[in-house]
Design an enzyme around this catalytic site. Structure first.
Site, short mmCIF file in Angstrom:
data_model
loop_
_atom_site.label_atom_id
_atom_site.label_comp_id
_atom_site.label_asym_id
_atom_site.label_seq_id
_atom_site.Cartn_x
_atom_site.Cartn_y
_atom_site.Cartn_z
N GLU A 64 13.35 -9.08 -2.99
CA GLU A 64 13.66 -8.44 -4.27
C GLU A 64 15.16 -8.31 -4.49
OE1 GLU A 64 10.66 -5.58 -2.90
OE2 GLU A 64 10.25 -5.21 -5.01
N ASN A 73 19.52 0.03 -4.59
CA ASN A 73 18.15 0.49 -4.87
C ASN A 73 18.07 1.95 -4.42
OD1 ASN A 73 15.44 1.03 -4.95
ND2 ASN A 73 14.82 -0.71 -3.69
N ARG A 87 -1.42 -2.19 11.14
CA ARG A 87 -1.35 -2.53 12.57
C ARG A 87 -2.14 -1.51 13.38
NH1 ARG A 87 4.99 -3.34 11.79
NH2 ARG A 87 4.49 -1.60 10.42
N ARG A 105 18.33 -1.85 -9.05
CA ARG A 105 16.88 -1.83 -9.29
C ARG A 105 16.56 -0.58 -10.11
NH1 ARG A 105 12.10 0.45 -5.67
NH2 ARG A 105 10.40 -0.41 -6.86
N ASN A 111 2.88 -1.33 1.62
CA ASN A 111 2.33 0.04 1.56
C ASN A 111 1.82 0.30 0.15
OD1 ASN A 111 1.58 2.21 2.98
ND2 ASN A 111 3.59 3.19 2.97
N GLU A 128 2.41 -10.78 4.26
CA GLU A 128 3.13 -11.74 5.08
C GLU A 128 2.65 -11.77 6.53
OE1 GLU A 128 7.41 -11.01 4.68
OE2 GLU A 128 7.10 -10.67 2.54
N HIS A 152 6.49 -3.76 -9.22
CA HIS A 152 6.79 -4.85 -8.26
C HIS A 152 7.14 -6.14 -9.00
CE1 HIS A 152 3.82 -2.91 -5.15
NE2 HIS A 152 5.06 -2.49 -4.91
N ARG A 176 -2.55 5.40 -1.48
CA ARG A 176 -2.94 5.59 -2.89
C ARG A 176 -4.36 5.06 -3.14
NH1 ARG A 176 2.26 2.72 -5.41
NH2 ARG A 176 3.42 3.10 -3.49
N LYS A 201 19.22 2.04 -0.65
CA LYS A 201 19.28 0.73 0.02
C LYS A 201 20.34 -0.10 -0.66
CE LYS A 201 14.39 0.52 1.08
NZ LYS A 201 13.19 0.18 0.37
P1 AMP Z 1 6.03 -2.96 2.97
O1 AMP Z 1 5.67 -1.85 2.03
O2 AMP Z 1 6.08 -4.29 2.32
O3 AMP Z 1 7.24 -2.67 3.82
O4 AMP Z 1 4.80 -3.06 3.99
C1 AMP Z 1 4.54 -2.04 4.93
C2 AMP Z 1 3.15 -2.23 5.50
O5 AMP Z 1 2.97 -3.56 5.98
C3 AMP Z 1 2.86 -1.35 6.71
O6 AMP Z 1 2.39 -0.08 6.34
C4 AMP Z 1 1.79 -2.13 7.44
O7 AMP Z 1 0.52 -1.72 6.94
C5 AMP Z 1 2.01 -3.57 7.02
N1 AMP Z 1 2.52 -4.41 8.12
C6 AMP Z 1 3.78 -4.61 8.49
N2 AMP Z 1 3.82 -5.47 9.55
C7 AMP Z 1 2.55 -5.79 9.81
C8 AMP Z 1 1.92 -6.65 10.76
N3 AMP Z 1 2.64 -7.33 11.68
N4 AMP Z 1 0.58 -6.74 10.73
C9 AMP Z 1 -0.14 -6.07 9.82
N5 AMP Z 1 0.39 -5.26 8.90
C10 AMP Z 1 1.72 -5.14 8.89
#
Ligand code: AMP
Length: 393
Positions: free
Chosen positions: A377, A7, A277, A84, A204, A326, A173, A234, A14
């Site tokens: 993914e 990716n 967080r 990807r 994100n 999650e 996605h 965004r 990655k």
């Molecule tokens: P991703 O793009 O799937 O890697 O998600 C990243 C985003 O997930 C981060 O910017 C956080 O806003 C959110 N995130 C990750 N871990 C947590 C957590 N334990 N609690 C709340 N939000 C989280």
């Protein structure tokens, strides 16, 4: 069969190596900050259930150097490579074995994904050079959304903008939505064709999908990944007249406004932070804008759930995935609050219990099941790579 999944992003690469016969991850990692003054290489290998992780900082001038580093770290045999690719336009409805025509078609879609497709193509070319003769497969983020009907993918612009400029909803996605939809059907003891799901990829970047009997009917992202629910940085959906208004009244040009919409808006635009967080911590300290950002985010998610329930008519399950989906019980609880009219009720204790395994969070009286399912993914790309190679037609 061992499948290396690649990716390639604008400044990152990655990778993950799967032993698909034993459904095991053999190695993986990420090369970051390619082309910057200091790059970072994080590599993990797995041996007899143990993870061995190494991290190095070094100058990595370009993707070619990154790929050479990765090839040097992988000691196992590689049988095939799955890539990807973000934007397949209308040319690709499913994962496709790569040849010259496929590369040309990916290139022809560059204008629709100028930040993503060019590095994806570089990754393909480098893998061809480094692993000559190994079959390569492209798995497009847009594949899964190619079943969206015309009435849902067209914008109400002059029709010839679609035919002449390819302006339509493509969705993104897709690999993640497909993975969690299939996985959730399996967890429900059903085939994907037997269930209607609303899948929520909230990281994100965020996108939501309405899936009827395994086929995507609509999705929140659009021609670009800027549309839909607000995200980390965004805007999500916006009155299109705002763009011209900003140009006329702020002195900003098109590129600058694009930057604002993509990088300085969303949660960050409202409260200055994009990681939920940090936002929850800030809200708990009484910061009003942090609290407002969470309320807006949950409200927009709720509206899509309502809209997609209407699109599907009957919903069997909601599925949350990605960083926020999650892990963030606060956003999940707010987005699903007061939805018993739709047959959605969550169990607060289940919602708050932490688990990295797929689990349900709905209450005993909920008509609709609510799942939290970690996405994967890379595994989906490896799976589709094997399927393409095993069934060449
Ligand atoms: P991703 O793009 O799937 O890697 O998600 C990243 C985003 O997930 C981060 O910017 C956080 O806003 C959110 N995130 C990750 N871990 C947590 C957590 N334990 N609690 C709340 N939000 C989280």
């Amino acid at each position: 069969m061992n499948v290396l999944v690649i990716n390639t992003g604008s400044s990152s690469l990655k990778y993950q190596l799967f032993d698909m016969d034993n459904q095991a991850v053999l190695a993986g990692g990420v090369v970051e900050r390619i082309g910057e003054s200091q790059g970072v290489l994080t590599h993990k290998k797995f041996s007899q259930g143990k993870e061995i992780k190494t991290k190095e900082t070094l100058v990595i001038q370009n993707h070619g150097e990154a790929m050479l580093l990765v090839a040097g770290l992988i000691t196992q045999k590689i049988d095939a490579i799955g890539h990807r690719v973000v934007q397949g336009g209308e040319d690709f409805k499913e994962a496709t074995r790569i040849n010259e025509d496929v590369k040309n078609a990916i290139q022809a879609n560059n204008p629709l994904a100028p930040l993503h497709n060019p590095p994806n193509l570089i990754g393909i070319q480098l893998a061809e050079d480094l692993f000559p003769g190994k079959p390569q497969v492209a798995v497009f983020d847009t594949n899964f959304h190619q079943t969206i009907p015309e009435k849902a993918y067209l914008y109400a612009l002059p029709y010839e903008y679609y035919t002449d400029y390819k302006i339509r909803k493509y969705g993104f996605h897709g690999t993640s939505h497909k993975y969690i939809a299939n996985k959730t059907a399996e967890l429900m003891g059903k085939e994907p064709e037997e269930v209607n799901l609303i899948t929520l990829h909230l990281g994100n970047g965020c996108s939501i999908c309405a899936i009827k009997k395994g086929k995507c009917q609509d999705t929140s992202m659009g021609m670009t990944p800027l549309a839909g629910v607000m995200m980390g940085t965004r805007t999500g959906d916006l009155d299109p007249a705002i763009f011209g208004y900003l140009m006329d009244n702020t002195g900003m040009g098109q590129r600058e406004i694009d930057q604002v919409l993509n990088k300085k808006s969303g949660l960050k635009g409202i409260c200055g932070l994009n990681d939920l967080r940090d936002i929850h911590e800030q809200a708990a300290r009484g910061d009003k804008l942090a609290g407002l950002a969470v309320e807006m985010f949950a409200y927009q998610i709720k509206k899509f759930i309502g809209a997609y329930a209407a699109v599907l008519g009957h919903v069997d399950g909601l599925v949350f995935t990605a960083g926020v989906g999650e892990n963030d019980e606060i956003v999940r609880a707010k987005a699903l609050a007061d939805m018993s009219v739709f047959g959605i009720e969550i169990d607060q204790d289940k919602n708050e219990a932490r688990s990295s395994a797929p689990h349900t969070i709905h209450g005993a009286n909920s008509r609709i099941q609510v799942w939290v399912v970690p996405t994967n993914e890379e595994l989906q790309i490896a799976t589709e790579t094997c399927q393409v190679l095993e069934n060449p037609n």
